[in-house]
Design a protein around this motif. Structure first.
Motif, PDB file in Angstrom:
ATOM      1  N   PRO A   1       0.770  -1.178  -0.010  1.00 40.55           N
ATOM      2  CA  PRO A   1       0.081   0.013   0.170  1.00 40.55           C
ATOM      3  C   PRO A   1       0.873   1.322  -0.089  1.00 40.55           C
ATOM      4  O   PRO A   1       2.044   1.375   0.758  1.00 40.55           O
ATOM      5  CB  PRO A   1      -0.802  -0.109   1.508  1.00 40.55           C
ATOM      6  CG  PRO A   1      -0.974  -1.615   1.510  1.00 40.55           C
ATOM      7  CD  PRO A   1       0.474  -2.131   1.079  1.00 40.55           C
TER       8      PRO A   1
ATOM      9  N   SER B   1       0.557   4.291   1.086  1.00 39.77           N
ATOM     10  CA  SER B   1       0.453   5.143   2.482  1.00 39.77           C
ATOM     11  C   SER B   1       1.112   4.389   3.660  1.00 39.77           C
ATOM     12  O   SER B   1       1.142   3.336   3.686  1.00 39.77           O
ATOM     13  CB  SER B   1      -0.768   5.623   3.032  1.00 39.77           C
ATOM     14  OG  SER B   1      -1.656   4.384   3.585  1.00 39.77           O
TER      15      SER B   1
ATOM     16  N   GLU C   1       0.601   4.849   6.609  1.00 41.04           N
ATOM     17  CA  GLU C   1      -0.191   4.560   7.471  1.00 41.04           C
ATOM     18  C   GLU C   1      -0.918   3.193   7.115  1.00 41.04           C
ATOM     19  O   GLU C   1      -1.187   2.201   8.006  1.00 41.04           O
ATOM     20  CB  GLU C   1      -1.593   5.584   7.528  1.00 41.04           C
ATOM     21  CG  GLU C   1      -1.126   6.948   8.148  1.00 41.04           C
ATOM     22  CD  GLU C   1      -0.444   7.756   7.350  1.00 41.04           C
ATOM     23  OE1 GLU C   1      -0.181   7.356   6.052  1.00 41.04           O
ATOM     24  OE2 GLU C   1       0.107   8.802   7.724  1.00 41.04           O
ATOM     25  N   ALA C   2      -1.080   2.843   5.870  1.00 42.06           N
ATOM     26  CA  ALA C   2      -1.655   1.465   5.850  1.00 42.06           C
ATOM     27  C   ALA C   2      -0.856   0.550   5.627  1.00 42.06           C
ATOM     28  O   ALA C   2      -1.230  -0.691   6.182  1.00 42.06           O
ATOM     29  CB  ALA C   2      -2.127   1.564   4.000  1.00 42.06           C
ATOM     30  N   GLN C   3       0.628   0.846   5.450  1.00 41.16           N
ATOM     31  CA  GLN C   3       1.482  -0.365   5.710  1.00 41.16           C
ATOM     32  C   GLN C   3       1.622  -0.519   7.219  1.00 41.16           C
ATOM     33  O   GLN C   3       1.776  -1.783   7.585  1.00 41.16           O
ATOM     34  CB  GLN C   3       2.959   0.276   5.250  1.00 41.16           C
ATOM     35  CG  GLN C   3       2.925   0.249   3.650  1.00 41.16           C
ATOM     36  CD  GLN C   3       4.358   1.156   3.203  1.00 41.16           C
ATOM     37  OE1 GLN C   3       5.338   0.903   3.967  1.00 41.16           O
ATOM     38  NE2 GLN C   3       4.305   2.066   2.311  1.00 41.16           N
TER      39      GLN C   3
ATOM     40  N   TYR D   1      -0.648  -0.112   9.389  1.00 40.10           N
ATOM     41  CA  TYR D   1      -1.783  -1.097   9.732  1.00 40.10           C
ATOM     42  C   TYR D   1      -1.782  -2.457   9.267  1.00 40.10           C
ATOM     43  O   TYR D   1      -2.056  -3.406  10.313  1.00 40.10           O
ATOM     44  CB  TYR D   1      -3.149  -0.436   9.126  1.00 40.10           C
ATOM     45  CG  TYR D   1      -4.501  -0.956   9.288  1.00 40.10           C
ATOM     46  CD1 TYR D   1      -5.401  -0.840  10.585  1.00 40.10           C
ATOM     47  CD2 TYR D   1      -4.899  -2.201   8.526  1.00 40.10           C
ATOM     48  CE1 TYR D   1      -6.254  -1.584  10.645  1.00 40.10           C
ATOM     49  CE2 TYR D   1      -6.162  -2.925   8.811  1.00 40.10           C
ATOM     50  CZ  TYR D   1      -7.001  -2.564   9.995  1.00 40.10           C
ATOM     51  OH  TYR D   1      -7.875  -3.313  10.127  1.00 40.10           O
ATOM     52  N   LEU D   2      -1.344  -2.890   8.298  1.00 37.92           N
ATOM     53  CA  LEU D   2      -1.277  -4.374   7.834  1.00 37.92           C
ATOM     54  C   LEU D   2      -0.014  -4.987   8.616  1.00 37.92           C
ATOM     55  O   LEU D   2      -0.256  -6.316   9.032  1.00 37.92           O
ATOM     56  CB  LEU D   2      -0.496  -4.409   6.392  1.00 37.92           C
ATOM     57  CG  LEU D   2      -1.771  -3.905   5.402  1.00 37.92           C
ATOM     58  CD1 LEU D   2      -1.190  -4.270   3.907  1.00 37.92           C
ATOM     59  CD2 LEU D   2      -3.030  -5.122   5.542  1.00 37.92           C
TER      60      LEU D   2
ATOM     61  N   THR E   1     -11.239  -1.069   7.441  1.00 36.25           N
ATOM     62  CA  THR E   1      -9.701  -0.360   6.967  1.00 36.25           C
ATOM     63  C   THR E   1      -9.552  -1.485   5.955  1.00 36.25           C
ATOM     64  O   THR E   1      -9.105  -1.288   4.817  1.00 36.25           O
ATOM     65  CB  THR E   1      -9.012  -0.313   7.980  1.00 36.25           C
ATOM     66  OG1 THR E   1      -9.605   0.528   8.869  1.00 36.25           O
ATOM     67  CG2 THR E   1      -7.564   0.222   7.425  1.00 36.25           C
ATOM     68  N   LEU E   2      -9.630  -2.733   6.139  1.00 35.38           N
ATOM     69  CA  LEU E   2      -9.125  -3.941   5.029  1.00 35.38           C
ATOM     70  C   LEU E   2     -10.102  -3.630   3.712  1.00 35.38           C
ATOM     71  O   LEU E   2      -9.686  -3.935   2.710  1.00 35.38           O
ATOM     72  CB  LEU E   2      -9.324  -5.002   5.501  1.00 35.38           C
ATOM     73  CG  LEU E   2      -8.474  -5.605   6.658  1.00 35.38           C
ATOM     74  CD1 LEU E   2      -8.431  -7.092   6.896  1.00 35.38           C
ATOM     75  CD2 LEU E   2      -6.951  -5.507   6.010  1.00 35.38           C
TER      76      LEU E   2
ATOM     77  N   ASP F   1     -11.475  -1.114   2.800  1.00 31.75           N
ATOM     78  CA  ASP F   1     -11.159   0.178   1.905  1.00 31.75           C
ATOM     79  C   ASP F   1      -9.883  -0.099   1.068  1.00 31.75           C
ATOM     80  O   ASP F   1      -9.695   0.351  -0.109  1.00 31.75           O
ATOM     81  CB  ASP F   1     -10.995   1.305   3.039  1.00 31.75           C
ATOM     82  CG  ASP F   1     -12.178   2.138   3.347  1.00 31.75           C
ATOM     83  OD1 ASP F   1     -13.084   1.496   3.091  1.00 31.75           O
ATOM     84  OD2 ASP F   1     -12.091   2.598   4.371  1.00 31.75           O
ATOM     85  N   MET F   2      -9.008  -1.064   1.526  1.00 32.42           N
ATOM     86  CA  MET F   2      -8.032  -1.241   0.798  1.00 32.42           C
ATOM     87  C   MET F   2      -8.104  -2.531  -0.384  1.00 32.42           C
ATOM     88  O   MET F   2      -7.140  -2.629  -1.013  1.00 32.42           O
ATOM     89  CB  MET F   2      -6.795  -2.054   2.088  1.00 32.42           C
ATOM     90  CG  MET F   2      -6.083  -1.030   2.901  1.00 32.42           C
ATOM     91  SD  MET F   2      -4.942  -1.906   3.808  1.00 32.42           S
ATOM     92  CE  MET F   2      -4.884  -0.597   5.115  1.00 32.42           C
TER      93      MET F   2
END
Length: 222
Positions: A16, A18, A20-22, A24-25, A178-179, A181-182
């Motif tokens: 991802p 961003s 932030e997304a990284q 989060y994962l 959140t997932l 949205d990804m």
């Protein structure tokens, strides 16, 4: 981590964009690892994004395959791996056909996606599987009802390599916003302890398919 790219060998997939997304994962991977049941996160192509140790244990005994390893692309594993039927019980009607139904829906939403088109080409290479996809699947859905297609809540046969577990599981879909949205989906296979001696000895596994095709949906008559 390896990912499946269409009909080719697994290749690295972009992370991802961003930070932030990284992050989060990374945290979600830790959460996934704390779950004792097999759990996996995949994208709209069924390319595996995350999986936990229980998932790897469940499928750890399958043989090598150039494009259909369960840790790379779960749909390809279900449809094309010759060892899939040794783990996924009632393989064709309980696993293949529901997955084909979801694949058909994904093709409608993402018709020009190269990964999905590659899977579609591989389906077309097997005449019986192609006939099941194009002709048999709509009739099967009408016969069994929409609930049989859904993964979440379904109880499906599963043959775990550890004999302490029973012969079925409940499929639970638990995808946070959140997932979603990804573009990712999470699926967990909730195992059940084996019931003995009331159920008697565990039945031996069926041998895997020797060819990659379905038989439960007959091809249309010529």
């Amino acid at each position: 981590m390896a990912y499946q790219a269409g009909g080719q060998r697994p290749a690295p997939r972009p992370v991802p964009a961003s930070v932030e997304a990284q992050a989060y994962l990374q945290d979600y991977a830790a959460l996934l690892e704390a779950v004792s049941f097999p759990s996996v996160v995949f994208d709209h192509r069924w390319d595996v994004v995350l999986s936990n140790a229980a998932f790897e244990t469940l499928f750890g005994g399958v043989g090598p395959h150039p494009t259909a390893m369960p840790g790379d692309n779960f749909l390809r594993f279900v449809l094309f791996h010759p060892d899939a039927a040794t783990i996924l019980g009632d393989h064709e009607s309980s696993w293949c056909l529901p997955m084909l139904a979801h694949f058909a829906a994904a093709v409608e939403r993402h018709g020009q996606d190269r990964g999905l088109l590659s899977i579609r080409r591989d389906i077309a290479q097997d005449p019986i599987m192609d006939a099941a996809y194009r002709h048999g699947l709509p009739h099967w859905i009408r016969a069994v009802g929409a609930n049989a297609v859904e993964h979440d809540g379904a109880v499906r046969p599963l043959l775990h390599p550890d004999p302490r577990w029973g012969t079925d599981c409940r499929v639970v879909g638990e995808t946070p916003r959140t997932l979603q949205d990804m573009g990712y989906t999470r699926m967990t296979l909730v195992l059940r302890e084996a019931r003995r001696p009331a159920d008697g000895p565990r039945r031996p596994r069926r041998a895997g398919r020797t060819s990659n095709h379905l038989s439960v949906v007959p091809s249309p008559e010529r």
